[in-house]
Design a protein around this motif. Structure first.
Motif, PDB file in Angstrom:
ATOM      1  N   TYR A   7      10.896  34.689  46.445  1.00  0.00           N
ATOM      2  CA  TYR A   7       9.827  33.988  45.727  1.00  0.00           C
ATOM      3  C   TYR A   7      10.000  34.171  44.222  1.00  0.00           C
ATOM      4  CZ  TYR A   7       5.002  32.705  44.420  1.00  0.00           C
ATOM      5  OH  TYR A   7       3.896  32.129  43.853  1.00  0.00           O
ATOM      6  N   GLN A   8      10.196  35.398  43.799  1.00  0.00           N
ATOM      7  CA  GLN A   8      10.332  35.677  42.373  1.00  0.00           C
ATOM      8  C   GLN A   8      11.579  35.023  41.793  1.00  0.00           C
ATOM      9  OE1 GLN A   8       8.053  37.074  40.421  1.00  0.00           O
ATOM     10  NE2 GLN A   8       6.708  37.306  42.216  1.00  0.00           N
ATOM     11  N   GLN A   9      12.624  34.954  42.595  1.00  0.00           N
ATOM     12  CA  GLN A   9      13.873  34.329  42.153  1.00  0.00           C
ATOM     13  C   GLN A   9      13.681  32.830  41.898  1.00  0.00           C
ATOM     14  OE1 GLN A   9      17.320  33.396  44.924  1.00  0.00           O
ATOM     15  NE2 GLN A   9      18.109  35.233  43.926  1.00  0.00           N
ATOM     16  N   LYS A  10      12.823  32.195  42.693  1.00  0.00           N
ATOM     17  CA  LYS A  10      12.642  30.741  42.605  1.00  0.00           C
ATOM     18  C   LYS A  10      11.484  30.343  41.689  1.00  0.00           C
ATOM     19  CE  LYS A  10      14.716  29.913  47.115  1.00  0.00           C
ATOM     20  NZ  LYS A  10      14.615  29.270  48.454  1.00  0.00           N
ATOM     21  N   LYS A  11      10.693  31.312  41.242  1.00  0.00           N
ATOM     22  CA  LYS A  11       9.545  31.017  40.384  1.00  0.00           C
ATOM     23  C   LYS A  11      10.012  30.718  38.961  1.00  0.00           C
ATOM     24  CE  LYS A  11       6.708  34.216  38.841  1.00  0.00           C
ATOM     25  NZ  LYS A  11       5.645  35.247  38.768  1.00  0.00           N
ATOM     26  N   MET A  12       9.453  29.673  38.371  1.00  0.00           N
ATOM     27  CA  MET A  12       9.810  29.298  37.003  1.00  0.00           C
ATOM     28  C   MET A  12       8.706  28.459  36.395  1.00  0.00           C
ATOM     29  SD  MET A  12      12.824  26.555  38.033  1.00  0.00           S
ATOM     30  CE  MET A  12      13.569  27.719  39.202  1.00  0.00           C
ATOM     31  N   ALA A  13       8.837  28.133  35.144  1.00  0.00           N
ATOM     32  CA  ALA A  13       7.867  27.269  34.477  1.00  0.00           C
ATOM     33  C   ALA A  13       8.015  25.842  34.995  1.00  0.00           C
ATOM     34  CB  ALA A  13       8.099  27.306  32.969  1.00  0.00           C
ATOM     35  N   LYS A 147      13.899  15.537  54.840  1.00  0.00           N
ATOM     36  CA  LYS A 147      14.889  14.574  54.352  1.00  0.00           C
ATOM     37  C   LYS A 147      15.379  14.890  52.947  1.00  0.00           C
ATOM     38  CE  LYS A 147      16.849  10.538  55.376  1.00  0.00           C
ATOM     39  NZ  LYS A 147      17.639  10.280  56.612  1.00  0.00           N
ATOM     40  N   ALA A 148      14.555  15.525  52.142  1.00  0.00           N
ATOM     41  CA  ALA A 148      14.823  15.672  50.706  1.00  0.00           C
ATOM     42  C   ALA A 148      15.976  16.627  50.413  1.00  0.00           C
ATOM     43  CB  ALA A 148      13.559  16.152  50.000  1.00  0.00           C
ATOM     44  N   ARG A 149      16.602  16.401  49.277  1.00  0.00           N
ATOM     45  CA  ARG A 149      17.638  17.309  48.787  1.00  0.00           C
ATOM     46  C   ARG A 149      17.017  18.616  48.306  1.00  0.00           C
ATOM     47  NH1 ARG A 149      18.801  14.655  44.716  1.00  0.00           N
ATOM     48  NH2 ARG A 149      18.032  16.037  43.056  1.00  0.00           N
ATOM     49  N   VAL A 150      15.864  18.512  47.619  1.00  0.00           N
ATOM     50  CA  VAL A 150      15.182  19.699  47.095  1.00  0.00           C
ATOM     51  C   VAL A 150      13.673  19.546  47.241  1.00  0.00           C
ATOM     52  CG1 VAL A 150      16.948  20.466  45.457  1.00  0.00           C
ATOM     53  CG2 VAL A 150      15.294  18.744  44.745  1.00  0.00           C
ATOM     54  N   VAL A 151      12.999  20.672  47.392  1.00  0.00           N
ATOM     55  CA  VAL A 151      11.540  20.737  47.463  1.00  0.00           C
ATOM     56  C   VAL A 151      11.049  21.671  46.357  1.00  0.00           C
ATOM     57  CG1 VAL A 151       9.538  21.385  48.855  1.00  0.00           C
ATOM     58  CG2 VAL A 151      11.553  20.363  49.953  1.00  0.00           C
ATOM     59  N   VAL A 152      10.051  21.195  45.602  1.00  0.00           N
ATOM     60  CA  VAL A 152       9.461  21.992  44.528  1.00  0.00           C
ATOM     61  C   VAL A 152       7.965  22.119  44.802  1.00  0.00           C
ATOM     62  CG1 VAL A 152       9.139  22.240  42.044  1.00  0.00           C
ATOM     63  CG2 VAL A 152      11.156  21.035  42.918  1.00  0.00           C
ATOM     64  N   LEU A 153       7.450  23.342  44.786  1.00  0.00           N
ATOM     65  CA  LEU A 153       6.043  23.587  45.084  1.00  0.00           C
ATOM     66  C   LEU A 153       5.293  24.061  43.845  1.00  0.00           C
ATOM     67  CD1 LEU A 153       6.209  25.524  48.482  1.00  0.00           C
ATOM     68  CD2 LEU A 153       6.014  23.050  48.107  1.00  0.00           C
ATOM     69  N   GLU A 154       4.039  23.668  43.776  1.00  0.00           N
ATOM     70  CA  GLU A 154       3.108  24.232  42.813  1.00  0.00           C
ATOM     71  C   GLU A 154       2.128  25.097  43.601  1.00  0.00           C
ATOM     72  OE1 GLU A 154      -0.280  22.774  39.611  1.00  0.00           O
ATOM     73  OE2 GLU A 154       1.577  21.613  39.847  1.00  0.00           O
ATOM     74  N   VAL A 155       2.251  26.393  43.462  1.00  0.00           N
ATOM     75  CA  VAL A 155       1.492  27.346  44.272  1.00  0.00           C
ATOM     76  C   VAL A 155       0.189  27.675  43.557  1.00  0.00           C
ATOM     77  CG1 VAL A 155       1.518  29.621  45.356  1.00  0.00           C
ATOM     78  CG2 VAL A 155       3.639  28.284  45.210  1.00  0.00           C
ATOM     79  N   ILE A 168       5.657  25.268  55.242  1.00  0.00           N
ATOM     80  CA  ILE A 168       7.024  25.255  54.753  1.00  0.00           C
ATOM     81  C   ILE A 168       7.422  26.684  54.392  1.00  0.00           C
ATOM     82  CG2 ILE A 168       6.175  24.617  52.453  1.00  0.00           C
ATOM     83  CD1 ILE A 168       8.890  23.300  51.947  1.00  0.00           C
ATOM     84  N   HIS A 169       8.659  27.044  54.692  1.00  0.00           N
ATOM     85  CA  HIS A 169       9.142  28.409  54.460  1.00  0.00           C
ATOM     86  C   HIS A 169       9.789  28.517  53.089  1.00  0.00           C
ATOM     87  CE1 HIS A 169      11.501  32.139  55.236  1.00  0.00           C
ATOM     88  NE2 HIS A 169      10.410  32.446  55.929  1.00  0.00           N
ATOM     89  N   ILE A 170       9.718  29.701  52.503  1.00  0.00           N
ATOM     90  CA  ILE A 170      10.293  29.930  51.182  1.00  0.00           C
ATOM     91  C   ILE A 170      11.778  29.582  51.148  1.00  0.00           C
ATOM     92  CG2 ILE A 170      10.670  32.377  51.741  1.00  0.00           C
ATOM     93  CD1 ILE A 170       9.918  30.895  48.236  1.00  0.00           C
ATOM     94  N   SER A 171      12.472  29.722  52.276  1.00  0.00           N
ATOM     95  CA  SER A 171      13.901  29.399  52.322  1.00  0.00           C
ATOM     96  C   SER A 171      14.167  27.909  52.160  1.00  0.00           C
ATOM     97  CB  SER A 171      14.509  29.886  53.647  1.00  0.00           C
ATOM     98  OG  SER A 171      13.865  29.259  54.747  1.00  0.00           O
ATOM     99  N   GLN A 172      13.133  27.065  52.356  1.00  0.00           N
ATOM    100  CA  GLN A 172      13.283  25.613  52.215  1.00  0.00           C
ATOM    101  C   GLN A 172      12.968  25.131  50.802  1.00  0.00           C
ATOM    102  OE1 GLN A 172      10.509  25.217  55.824  1.00  0.00           O
ATOM    103  NE2 GLN A 172      11.698  23.321  55.933  1.00  0.00           N
ATOM    104  N   VAL A 173      12.536  26.042  49.942  1.00  0.00           N
ATOM    105  CA  VAL A 173      12.045  25.682  48.615  1.00  0.00           C
ATOM    106  C   VAL A 173      13.127  25.937  47.571  1.00  0.00           C
ATOM    107  CG1 VAL A 173      10.279  26.184  46.871  1.00  0.00           C
ATOM    108  CG2 VAL A 173       9.691  26.236  49.313  1.00  0.00           C
ATOM    109  N   ALA A 174      13.376  24.937  46.711  1.00  0.00           N
ATOM    110  CA  ALA A 174      14.377  25.090  45.657  1.00  0.00           C
ATOM    111  C   ALA A 174      13.796  25.752  44.419  1.00  0.00           C
ATOM    112  CB  ALA A 174      14.955  23.728  45.293  1.00  0.00           C
TER     113      ALA A 174
END
Length: 431
Positions: A7-13, A147-155, A168-174
């Motif tokens: 989670y921390q690795q994928k978190k960004m602005a 279907k998507a190449r990437v998934v971006v979430l706003e938590v 959706i699992h964290i492993s599916q989130v870019a």
């Protein structure tokens, strides 16, 4: 690596998260309040950095900066269903749309007929198993995620963690970003005496133990307000709102007599108040599912006594409903109206109601017309319509001849227009 480390690795602005978008991509966004405001604001601010990017969505609820005729070559909007935010662009021609039944959108995405390269979505905080809940709108978004190449979430901690097929699992989130602003609240529409009268007619025809699908609008909500003396109602709907929550709190909705998903309310998106979103959080009586599950006429029709309540803007003598345009001018979209009309027709003991005030523009225009206005988009066909309700009564159409339908509809038109409607019917050889 632990889920929290991932989670921390994928978190960004947000401005960094949107950089996963490539020129030519289509970004799929969930229905209404499932849209992620931080991500779409960042995309809007950076829109001139992109070329030929499309945002596709049902019912956009905010007017973002990318909704700009000057930058449609950078980022443009394609609506699955228009809203106040996208309707002006539709009228001017720089917002396009895709006609489709709501229930079939996941299939269209899966088959590549509706593009889905990127998903932007709101999400609940991650649980201990690494899962987020897309509780506000599972709709077509779950299919787009596959279907998507990437998934971006706003938590956002204000998004409930709901049960159902909406995770959706964290492993599916870019990439993901965080926000804490309150989820947009949408109040109940205004209800006047006309809406109350229509609601009364419909409520009288709903028996104890019925399962409800209730669309959005003043008249459907007026029906809900007059169901407080019913017992053991169930819910299988596309939208869960404050009206349904009120019936649950009043003890009217128990789902105990549902024969399909006994004991459970099913919906595909939520739209309402902060209290509603809190009501949804880990509520064992409520499940949020993709729209090809909630709205499929075959599946929804397995509910006995399914009563579907939906509104239209205009109906002609044969029963064709124009629910999504004013003549050729687009207003909304097909949505799930046809899905649930067909489902209720399939249901043992079911009833499909189409509701509308008899007039528009301060009683100067009849909504019951000989033929639909030229260019009107037909939302629900004459073959599917059954009960039509105005403040002047109920017309039951299925199994009736064209002449019988015409007579029944004129009978529930506003009295001031019945004479001219009869004359028009005679010219059409329907009377």
């Amino acid at each position: 690596m632990s889920y929290q480390a991932l989670y921390q690795q994928k978190k960004m602005a947000p401005f960094d998260a949107i950089r996963v978008v490539r020129n030519g991509d289509t970004i799929v966004v969930p229905t209404a309040v499932g849209e992620p405001p931080s991500l779409l604001t960042a995309l809007s601010e950076a829109r001139r950095d992109f070329r030929n990017v499309t945002v596709s969505q049902i019912l956009a609820v905010r007017k973002y900066g990318y909704l700009d005729p000057e930058t449609v070559d950078n980022v443009r909007h394609t609506a699955y269903f228009y809203s106040g935010a996208t309707r002006p662009g539709a009228k001017e021609g720089w917002v396009d749309f895709i006609p489709a039944y709501f229930s079939e959108m996941p299939q269209l995405i899966e088959r590549g007929l509706m593009p889905a390269d990127v998903v932007f979505s709101m999400a609940s905080p991650m649980d201990e198993h690494g899962y987020f809940s897309l509780a506000l709108a599972a709709d077509y978004t779950m299919a787009a995620i596959e279907k998507a190449r990437v998934v971006v979430l706003e938590v956002n901690p204000n998004v409930p963690f709901a049960n159902g097929d909406c995770h959706i699992h964290i492993s599916q989130v870019a990439a993901l970003c965080e926000s804490e602003e309150p989820i947009l609240e949408v109040g109940l529409p205004k209800i006047g005496p006309v809406q109350e009268a229509i609601g009364r007619y419909v409520a009288e025809m709903i028996p104890d133990g019925a399962t409800l699908q209730i669309g959005y609008g003043g008249i459907p909500d007026a029906v809900v307000m007059q169901l407080t003396d019913k017992h053991d109602l169930g819910v299988h709907t596309e939208m869960v709102g404050d009206g349904i929550m009120t019936l649950v709190e009043a003890g009217v909705v128990t789902n105990r007599r549902k024969n399909y998903h006994h004991g459970k309310m099913l919906a595909t998106f939520a739209l309402g108040s902060k209290k509603l979103y809190q009501f949804m959080h880990r509520n064992p009586a409520l499940e949020m599912h993709p729209v090809d599950f909630t709205n499929d006429p075959y599946l929804a029709g397995q509910n006995d006594n399914l009563h579907a309540i939906n509104a239209t803007m205009q109906i002609d003598f044969l029963g064709q409903c124009g629910s999504e345009s004013l003549g050729p001018i687009p207003y909304s979209g097909t949505g799930g109206q046809s899905d649930f009309v067909r489902a209720a027709n399939r249901s043992k003991g079911g009833k499909a109601f189409i509701v509308l005030p008899s007039t528009a523009k301060d009683d100067t225009i009849s909504r019951i017309v000989p033929t639909l206005s030229p260019g009107t988009h037909v939302s629900t066909s004459k073959n599917d319509i059954n009960y039509v309700v105005t403040e002047h009564g109920v017309a039951q159409l299925r199994g009736k001849t064209a002449k019988q339908r015409c007579e029944a509809l004129i009978g529930i038109a506003h009295p001031d227009f019945r004479g001219e409607l009869r004359e028009a019917a005679k010219k059409l050889k329907l009377l």
